[in-house]
Design an enzyme around this catalytic site. Structure first.
Site, PDB file in Angstrom:
ATOM      1  N   CYS A 106     -16.638  13.488   4.234  1.00  0.00           N
ATOM      2  CA  CYS A 106     -16.640  12.088   4.693  1.00  0.00           C
ATOM      3  C   CYS A 106     -16.273  12.032   6.174  1.00  0.00           C
ATOM      4  O   CYS A 106     -15.129  11.685   6.507  1.00  0.00           O
ATOM      5  CB  CYS A 106     -15.628  11.260   3.911  1.00  0.00           C
ATOM      6  SG  CYS A 106     -15.551  11.599   2.146  1.00  0.00           S
ATOM      7  N   THR A 157      -9.185   6.867   7.200  1.00  0.00           N
ATOM      8  CA  THR A 157      -7.757   6.946   6.892  1.00  0.00           C
ATOM      9  C   THR A 157      -7.185   8.296   7.317  1.00  0.00           C
ATOM     10  O   THR A 157      -7.857   9.325   7.269  1.00  0.00           O
ATOM     11  CB  THR A 157      -7.476   6.745   5.392  1.00  0.00           C
ATOM     12  OG1 THR A 157      -8.163   7.735   4.647  1.00  0.00           O
ATOM     13  CG2 THR A 157      -7.916   5.370   4.937  1.00  0.00           C
ATOM     14  N   CYS A 195      -6.108  15.036   0.273  1.00  0.00           N
ATOM     15  CA  CYS A 195      -7.389  14.639  -0.313  1.00  0.00           C
ATOM     16  C   CYS A 195      -8.129  15.899  -0.728  1.00  0.00           C
ATOM     17  O   CYS A 195      -8.094  16.899  -0.010  1.00  0.00           O
ATOM     18  CB  CYS A 195      -8.218  13.838   0.684  1.00  0.00           C
ATOM     19  SG  CYS A 195      -9.802  13.297  -0.008  1.00  0.00           S
ATOM     20  N   PHE A 245       0.844  -1.192   0.000  1.00  0.00           N
ATOM     21  CA  PHE A 245       0.000   0.000   0.000  1.00  0.00           C
ATOM     22  C   PHE A 245       0.881   1.245   0.000  1.00  0.00           C
ATOM     23  O   PHE A 245       1.751   1.393   0.858  1.00  0.00           O
ATOM     24  CB  PHE A 245      -0.919   0.011   1.229  1.00  0.00           C
ATOM     25  CG  PHE A 245      -2.224  -0.705   1.001  1.00  0.00           C
ATOM     26  CD1 PHE A 245      -2.233  -2.060   0.704  1.00  0.00           C
ATOM     27  CD2 PHE A 245      -3.425  -0.028   1.060  1.00  0.00           C
ATOM     28  CE1 PHE A 245      -3.427  -2.725   0.470  1.00  0.00           C
ATOM     29  CE2 PHE A 245      -4.620  -0.692   0.826  1.00  0.00           C
ATOM     30  CZ  PHE A 245      -4.625  -2.042   0.529  1.00  0.00           C
TER      31      PHE A 245
HETATM   32  S1  SF4 Z   1     -13.070   8.809   2.514  1.00  0.00           S
HETATM   33 FE1  SF4 Z   1     -11.323  10.011   3.291  1.00  0.00          FE
HETATM   34  S2  SF4 Z   1      -9.701   9.765   1.774  1.00  0.00           S
HETATM   35 FE2  SF4 Z   1     -11.648   9.100   0.799  1.00  0.00          FE
HETATM   36  S3  SF4 Z   1     -12.427  10.932  -0.246  1.00  0.00           S
HETATM   37 FE3  SF4 Z   1     -13.328  10.944   1.796  1.00  0.00          FE
HETATM   38  S4  SF4 Z   1     -11.935  12.188   3.071  1.00  0.00           S
HETATM   39 FE4  SF4 Z   1     -10.828  11.633   1.190  1.00  0.00          FE
END
Ligand code: SF4
Length: 212
Positions: free
Chosen positions: A39, A44, A32, A26
């Site tokens: 989210c 993560t 991001c 990985f």
């Molecule tokens: S889940 Fe986390 S890494 Fe994936 S798009 Fe949303 S904020 Fe970004």
């Protein structure tokens, strides 16, 4: 010289989707373009770059992880480019170098921006908003958020609307994993049964068996 912001690099098994169970290195990029407001259940840690490396430095990190995990790089070893959002950083020089080192590149993107598919050998798209750009790839993985948390897939009808006009080889629904509550397996299983083929359940097997 371009440097890539990397959060972490480690060898493990891919836990999710059609490639679940495959040995993989990985490569988690930092950064991001959506973020924790979009989210809040994101599991993560992508904010801080632990390493800022040129292509050669990234290769060294990846090679070291492969040696630690598998004793070396066997041709065709999976390199999972993830994040954060890996499409913000993975480019032709890095992709070429990883392939030349023997890796098969699988990208896990949120699909909010178009992905140059020539850079990768496998593309997973997991959209986090109703509108997303990357409508085709190898697998589409929808996090089934249910109605209590934000997300583009609160129910089966929303899933159907979300995937209209998409072209993927595999379609997965995956339970959202809420801190303190765990995955919503019951709702997600019921939704997959209602959706029918080609939908399948994706379980985060790495969490079940307790690996990274
Ligand atoms: S889940 Fe986390 S890494 Fe994936 S798009 Fe949303 S904020 Fe970004």
């Amino acid at each position: 010289m371009k440097r890539y912001g990397i959060r972490e690099v480690f060898a493990t098994l891919q836990g999710e989707g059609a490639l679940a169970g495959s040995p993989a290195v990985f490569l988690r990029f930092a950064g991001c373009n959506l973020g924790y407001d979009v989210c809040p259940w994101c599991d993560t840690d992508w904010e801080k770059a632990e390493y800022l490396e040129p292509v050669s430095g990234v290769l060294e990190l990846v090679h070291r992880a492969a040696v630690q995990g598998f004793g070396g790089v066997l041709p065709g070893t999976l390199l999972v480019a993830t994040g954060g959002e890996p499409s913000l950083q993975l480019d032709a020089p890095l992709s070429d170098a990883l392939r030349a080192a023997g890796f098969r590149i699988a990208m896990e993107s949120n699909g909010s921006r178009s992905v140059d598919r020539s850079l990768v050998d496998w593309l997973t798209v997991s959209p986090k908003q109703n509108g997303f750009a990357q409508k085709e790839g190898d697998e589409l993985k929808i996090v089934f958020s249910g109605s209590t948390v934000p997300g583009p897939a609160p129910d089966v009808e929303a899933v159907r609307r979300l995937v209209a006009d998409t072209r993927f080889s595999h379609y997965f629904l995956q339970p959202v994993d809420l801190p303190g509550q765990g995955p919503n397996y019951t709702q997600t299983v019921a939704a997959v049964m209602e959706l029918g083929p080609p939908w399948r359940l994706s379980v985060q097997t790495h969490k079940v068996i307790g690996i990274q």
